[in-house]
Design a protein around this motif. Structure first.
Motif, PDB file in Angstrom:
ATOM      1  N   LEU A 142      -2.675  17.119   0.228  1.00 15.98           N
ATOM      2  CA  LEU A 142      -1.211  17.105  -0.036  1.00 15.98           C
ATOM      3  C   LEU A 142      -0.884  16.118  -0.829  1.00 15.98           C
ATOM      4  CD1 LEU A 142       1.286  18.960   1.424  1.00 15.98           C
ATOM      5  CD2 LEU A 142       1.792  16.523   2.775  1.00 15.98           C
ATOM      6  N   TRP A 143      -1.473  14.964  -1.086  1.00 10.72           N
ATOM      7  CA  TRP A 143      -0.838  14.026  -1.723  1.00 10.72           C
ATOM      8  C   TRP A 143      -0.693  14.167  -3.327  1.00 10.72           C
ATOM      9  CZ3 TRP A 143      -3.685   8.352  -1.339  1.00 10.72           C
ATOM     10  CH2 TRP A 143      -2.854   7.236  -1.936  1.00 10.72           C
ATOM     11  N   GLY A 144      -1.525  15.129  -3.721  1.00 14.82           N
ATOM     12  CA  GLY A 144      -1.460  15.490  -5.258  1.00 14.82           C
ATOM     13  C   GLY A 144      -0.044  15.847  -5.576  1.00 14.82           C
TER      14      GLY A 144
ATOM     15  N   ILE B 125       3.330   7.273  13.517  1.00 12.14           N
ATOM     16  CA  ILE B 125       2.416   6.726  12.663  1.00 12.14           C
ATOM     17  C   ILE B 125       3.339   6.520  11.141  1.00 12.14           C
ATOM     18  CG2 ILE B 125       0.265   6.904  11.327  1.00 12.14           C
ATOM     19  CD1 ILE B 125      -0.998   8.352  13.616  1.00 12.14           C
ATOM     20  N   ALA B 126       3.822   7.690  10.870  1.00 13.64           N
ATOM     21  CA  ALA B 126       4.639   7.553   9.496  1.00 13.64           C
ATOM     22  C   ALA B 126       5.900   6.579   9.641  1.00 13.64           C
ATOM     23  CB  ALA B 126       5.328   8.823   9.593  1.00 13.64           C
TER      24      ALA B 126
ATOM     25  N   THR C 285       6.265  12.397   0.484  1.00 16.50           N
ATOM     26  CA  THR C 285       5.281  12.940   0.863  1.00 16.50           C
ATOM     27  C   THR C 285       4.798  12.786   2.362  1.00 16.50           C
ATOM     28  OG1 THR C 285       4.908  12.784  -1.468  1.00 16.50           O
ATOM     29  CG2 THR C 285       3.121  13.814  -0.054  1.00 16.50           C
ATOM     30  N   VAL C 286       4.748  11.716   2.765  1.00 14.16           N
ATOM     31  CA  VAL C 286       4.673  11.182   4.433  1.00 14.16           C
ATOM     32  C   VAL C 286       5.536  12.129   5.084  1.00 14.16           C
ATOM     33  CG1 VAL C 286       4.813   9.374   6.095  1.00 14.16           C
ATOM     34  CG2 VAL C 286       3.807   8.684   3.728  1.00 14.16           C
ATOM     35  N   LEU C 287       6.892  12.500   4.964  1.00 17.01           N
ATOM     36  CA  LEU C 287       7.568  13.212   5.513  1.00 17.01           C
ATOM     37  C   LEU C 287       7.259  14.729   5.417  1.00 17.01           C
ATOM     38  CD1 LEU C 287      11.121  11.844   4.753  1.00 17.01           C
ATOM     39  CD2 LEU C 287       9.456  10.983   6.770  1.00 17.01           C
ATOM     40  N   PHE C 288       6.595  15.222   4.399  1.00 16.06           N
ATOM     41  CA  PHE C 288       5.982  16.281   4.051  1.00 16.06           C
ATOM     42  C   PHE C 288       4.731  16.367   5.066  1.00 16.06           C
ATOM     43  CE2 PHE C 288       4.707  20.120   2.698  1.00 16.06           C
ATOM     44  CZ  PHE C 288       4.914  20.658   1.680  1.00 16.06           C
ATOM     45  N   ALA C 289       3.788  15.444   5.037  1.00 18.70           N
ATOM     46  CA  ALA C 289       2.604  15.618   5.951  1.00 18.70           C
ATOM     47  C   ALA C 289       3.099  15.459   7.353  1.00 18.70           C
ATOM     48  CB  ALA C 289       1.891  14.410   5.763  1.00 18.70           C
TER      49      ALA C 289
ATOM     50  N   ALA D 190       0.922  -1.267  -0.266  1.00 19.51           N
ATOM     51  CA  ALA D 190       0.136  -0.061  -0.081  1.00 19.51           C
ATOM     52  C   ALA D 190       0.882   1.450  -0.184  1.00 19.51           C
ATOM     53  CB  ALA D 190      -0.742   0.002   1.464  1.00 19.51           C
ATOM     54  N   HIS D 191       0.528   2.342  -0.747  1.00 15.49           N
ATOM     55  CA  HIS D 191       1.209   3.582  -0.668  1.00 15.49           C
ATOM     56  C   HIS D 191       1.151   4.133   0.517  1.00 15.49           C
ATOM     57  CE1 HIS D 191       2.687   7.442  -1.537  1.00 15.49           C
ATOM     58  NE2 HIS D 191       3.097   7.143  -2.756  1.00 15.49           N
ATOM     59  N   PRO D 192       2.167   4.358   1.345  1.00 14.55           N
ATOM     60  CA  PRO D 192       2.318   5.146   2.721  1.00 14.55           C
ATOM     61  C   PRO D 192       1.381   6.082   3.055  1.00 14.55           C
ATOM     62  CG  PRO D 192       4.342   4.732   2.012  1.00 14.55           C
ATOM     63  CD  PRO D 192       3.706   4.223   0.856  1.00 14.55           C
ATOM     64  N   MET D 193       1.068   6.905   1.716  1.00 15.77           N
ATOM     65  CA  MET D 193       0.098   8.003   1.932  1.00 15.77           C
ATOM     66  C   MET D 193      -1.272   7.707   2.117  1.00 15.77           C
ATOM     67  SD  MET D 193       1.116  11.152   2.537  1.00 15.77           S
ATOM     68  CE  MET D 193       0.158  12.398   1.560  1.00 15.77           C
ATOM     69  N   ALA D 194      -1.744   6.378   1.473  1.00 11.47           N
ATOM     70  CA  ALA D 194      -2.911   5.944   1.799  1.00 11.47           C
ATOM     71  C   ALA D 194      -3.180   5.517   2.931  1.00 11.47           C
ATOM     72  CB  ALA D 194      -3.406   4.638   0.980  1.00 11.47           C
ATOM     73  N   ILE D 195      -2.110   5.044   3.619  1.00 10.66           N
ATOM     74  CA  ILE D 195      -2.262   4.433   5.175  1.00 10.66           C
ATOM     75  C   ILE D 195      -2.381   5.695   5.930  1.00 10.66           C
ATOM     76  CG2 ILE D 195      -0.911   3.523   7.033  1.00 10.66           C
ATOM     77  CD1 ILE D 195       0.671   1.582   4.833  1.00 10.66           C
ATOM     78  N   MET D 196      -1.521   6.919   5.797  1.00 10.55           N
ATOM     79  CA  MET D 196      -1.675   7.934   6.633  1.00 10.55           C
ATOM     80  C   MET D 196      -2.890   8.508   6.812  1.00 10.55           C
ATOM     81  SD  MET D 196       1.132   8.051   7.981  1.00 10.55           S
ATOM     82  CE  MET D 196       1.574   9.959   8.647  1.00 10.55           C
ATOM     83  N   VAL D 197      -3.623   8.751   5.538  1.00  8.69           N
ATOM     84  CA  VAL D 197      -4.937   9.386   5.346  1.00  8.69           C
ATOM     85  C   VAL D 197      -5.867   8.497   6.283  1.00  8.69           C
ATOM     86  CG1 VAL D 197      -6.958   9.702   3.875  1.00  8.69           C
ATOM     87  CG2 VAL D 197      -4.570  10.331   3.079  1.00  8.69           C
TER      88      VAL D 197
END
Ligand code: SDX
Length: 427
Positions: free
Chosen positions: A259-261, A171-172, A379-383, A128-135
Motif C-alpha cells: 500500500l505504501w507505494g 499501533i498507528a 497512508t498509515v490511516l489508509f492502512a 522514521a516514516h510511520p509506514m516503516a514502523i507499521m510494516v
C-alpha cells in the motif's frame, strides 16, 4: 447448459467454460489452458485477469459504482459506521442490535497492546516514516499471539481478525506519538472506534482531551471509504502471501508494504504534496502543462478500474468541507487549489480522453491535514482502515476449499541454454 468459449491455437481447438457472477463481466475458466494447450496467458498487471471468486466488494469502473456485500458506498458512508461495516465485510451481513453490541465489544476488548510491544518503537529513529514502523510492528504481532496462528482453525482465524482490527488504531497512534516525541496514550473503552483513535493521537497528559464529534464522524467516514476495494494491489498481495499459509499478521504486514507505494495508498501523501507544490490557483495552468508533458502525474487522479468519478471521492470532498468548517479553515488555500484543479482537469481534453477523474486520495489529504495529521500519517490511516478489507479477503480465501498456493508463470525471453565459460576464456 454452461456457455463455452472456443480457442483455436496451432492445430488444436479447445473449449473453456464461461462462468457468470451475480454482477460484472463473465470470466473464461482457463485453469486447464496450460495442460490442454501447453501455452500460458500473458497479462502483466492483471488488467484482464480475475484472480479469485469473491463476494465482498463489487466495483463498476465505468459507472463509478462501489458496493460492499451489495450495499452502495454512499449509503454506508452516510448511514452506517466503520465497526458496522467491519461486521458486514467480515460476517457478510449488517448486524442486528445484539450482534453489533457483541462485535463492537469484542473489538473494544482487544485494543490494548502487550506491554513489551511498546518497546518495539524504541528501536526506530524518531524521524522514521510511520509506514516503516507499521510494516515492522504489524508483522511482529505474530510473535505475541501463538494461540491464534493456526490458520486452519476458524476460531483462531476470527480472533486474529478481531485483534488486527482492534489493534491497528493503537499501533498507528503510537507510531504518530513516537514521531512527535510525546507519551503513548492508552485506549479508553467508553469511546467508539474513531473517538478512541483521535484521542490516542491527539490527547496529551497535560490536559483533558475532548473529542470533537464532527472530526470523529469524519474520521469514521474516512475509515468506511477506505475499508475494502476488490482485488487492488495490496489486497492481492495479502491473498498471495496468505496462499502460502503465512500467518495473518505477516500477510497484513505484506499488504501494508504494498500500500505504501505512491501509485497506490501513498498517493494521498503525494496528492497533498502536489497541492502544496502548486500553491495557488494561478499556478495550475503551468502544472497541467507539465502533466501533459509527462513530467509528473496528477496525484489523486486516475484509477486502474474507475474510468468515471470514484464514488469515494465525492463523499471525501463533502467530508473535507465539514472538517474545514469545523476547524475554521473554510478558506483553506489548498482546498481552493484542489477544487480549481479538479474543475480544470475535468474540462481538459487530455484528462477526458484518458478518463482521468479524482480518486479517493484527491481530497483525503486536505481533510486529514485539517484534522491535524502530518502528511506522513496519511497512508498509515489508509492502512488502518483497509485492514478489515485485507483480513476479510484473507478469510474468504482461507474458507475457499479450492484455495491453493498462488504461482503465476512467465513469458521467458532470456538466453537459451549455454555452457559455463571459465574466467580465463571470457572476452
Ligand atoms: C488507489 O486499485 C485500487 O482499487 C486502488 C485504490 C484502493 O482503494 O485500493 O483505489 C487506491 O491506489 C487509488 C489510486 C491512487 N493513485 C494515484 O492517485 C496516483 C496517480 N494515478 C496514477 O498513477 C494512475 O492513474 C494509476 C496508477 C492509479 C492507474 O494507472 P494506469 O492504470 O496505468 O493508468 P491508465 O493506464 O489508465 O493511464 C492511461 C493514460 C496514460 O497516458 P498515455 O500513456 O495513454 O498517454 O493516463 C495517464 C497514463 O500515463 N495517466 C495519468 C494519470 N493516471 C494515468 N496522467 C497524469 N496523471 C495521472 N494521475
Amino acid at each position: 447448459m454452461t456457455e463455452k468459449a472456443t480457442l483455436n491455437i496451432a492445430d488444436k481447438t479447445v473449449e473453456f467454460p464461461v462462468l457468470k457472477g451475480t454482477l460484472g463481466p463473465d470470466v473464461f475458466d482457463i485453469r486447464k489452458l496450460y495442460s490442454d494447450t501447453d501455452t500460458f496467458t500473458f497479462d502483466p498487471g492483471f488488467t484482464s485477469t480475475a484472480a479469485c471468486e469473491s463476494g465482498l466488494t463489487f466495483i463498476d469502473g465505468d459507472k463509478g459504482i462501489l458496493l460492499h456485500r451489495g450495499y452502495p458506498i454512499d449509503q454506508l458512508a452516510s448511514k452506517s459506521n466503520y465497526v458496522e461495516v467491519c461486521h458486514l465485510l467480515l460476517r457478510g451481513e449488517l448486524p442486528t442490535a445484539a450482534q453489533y453490541e457483541e462485535f463492537e465489544r469484542s473489538i473494544t476488548m482487544h485494543t490494548m497492546l502487550h506491554q513489551q510491544f511498546d518497546r518495539f518503537f524504541e528501536g526506530f529513529r524518531r524521524d522514521a516514516h510511520p509506514m516503516a514502523i507499521m510494516v515492522g510492528a504489524v508483522g511482529a504481532l505474530s510473535a505475541f499471539y501463538h494461540d491464534s496462528l493456526d490458520i486452519h482453525d476458524p476460531v483462531q482465524r476470527n480472533i486474529s481478525a478481531i485483534r488486527l482490527i482492534a489493534k491497528m488504531p493503537t499501533i498507528a497512534a503510537r507510531a504518530y506519538k513516537y514521531h512527535m516525541g510525546q507519551p503513548f496514550i492508552s485506549p479508553r473503552n467508553e469511546l467508539n472506534y474513531a473517538e478512541n483513535f483521535l484521542r490516542m493521537c491527539f490527547a496529551v497528559p497535560a490536559e483533558d482531551y475532548v473529542v470533537n464529534p464532527v472530526l470523529a464522524k469524519a474520521m469514521d467516514r474516512i475509515f468506511i471509504l477506505h475499508a475494502d476495494h476488490e482485488q487492488n494491489a495490496s489486497t492481492s498481495t495479502v491473498r498471495l502471501a496468505g496462499s502460502s499459509g503465512a500467518n495473518p499478521f505477516a500477510c497484513i504486514a505484506a499488504g501494508i508494504a504494498c500500500l505504501w507505494g505512491p501509485s497506490h495508498g501513498g498517493a494521498n501523501e503525494e496528492a497533498l504534496n502536489m497541492l502544496k507544490e502548486i500553491g495557488t490557483p494561478d499556478k495550475i495552468p503551468e502544472f497541467i502543462a507539465g502533466v501533459k508533458d509527462k513530467r509528473y502525474k496528477l496525484m489523486g487522479f486516475g484509477h486502474r478500474v474507475y474510468k468515471n468519478y470514484d464514488p469515494r471521492a465525492k463523499v471525501m470532498q463533502e467530508s473535507a468541507h465539514e472538517v474545514l468548517a469545523a476547524t475554521g479553515r473554510e478558506n483553506d488555500p489548498l482546498f481552493q487549489v484542489a477544487k480549481e484543479l479538479e474543475k480544470v482537469a475535468l474540462n481538459d481534453e487530455y484528462f477526458i480522453e484518458r478518463k482521468l477523474f479524482p480518486n479517493v486520495d484527491f481530497y483525503s489529504g486536505i481533510t486529514l491535514s485539517a484534522m491535524g495529521f502530518p502528511t506522513t500519517m496519511f497512508t498509515v490511516l489508509f492502512a488502518l482502515a483497509r485492514t478489515v478489507g485485507w483480513i476479510s479477503q484473507w478469510q474468504e480465501m482461507m474458507e475457499d476449499p479450492s484455495q491453493k498456493i498462488g504461482r503465476p508463470r512467465q513469458l521467458y525471453t532470456g538466453p537459451t541454454e549455454r555452457d559455463y565459460v571459465p574466467m580465463s576464456k571470457r572476452g
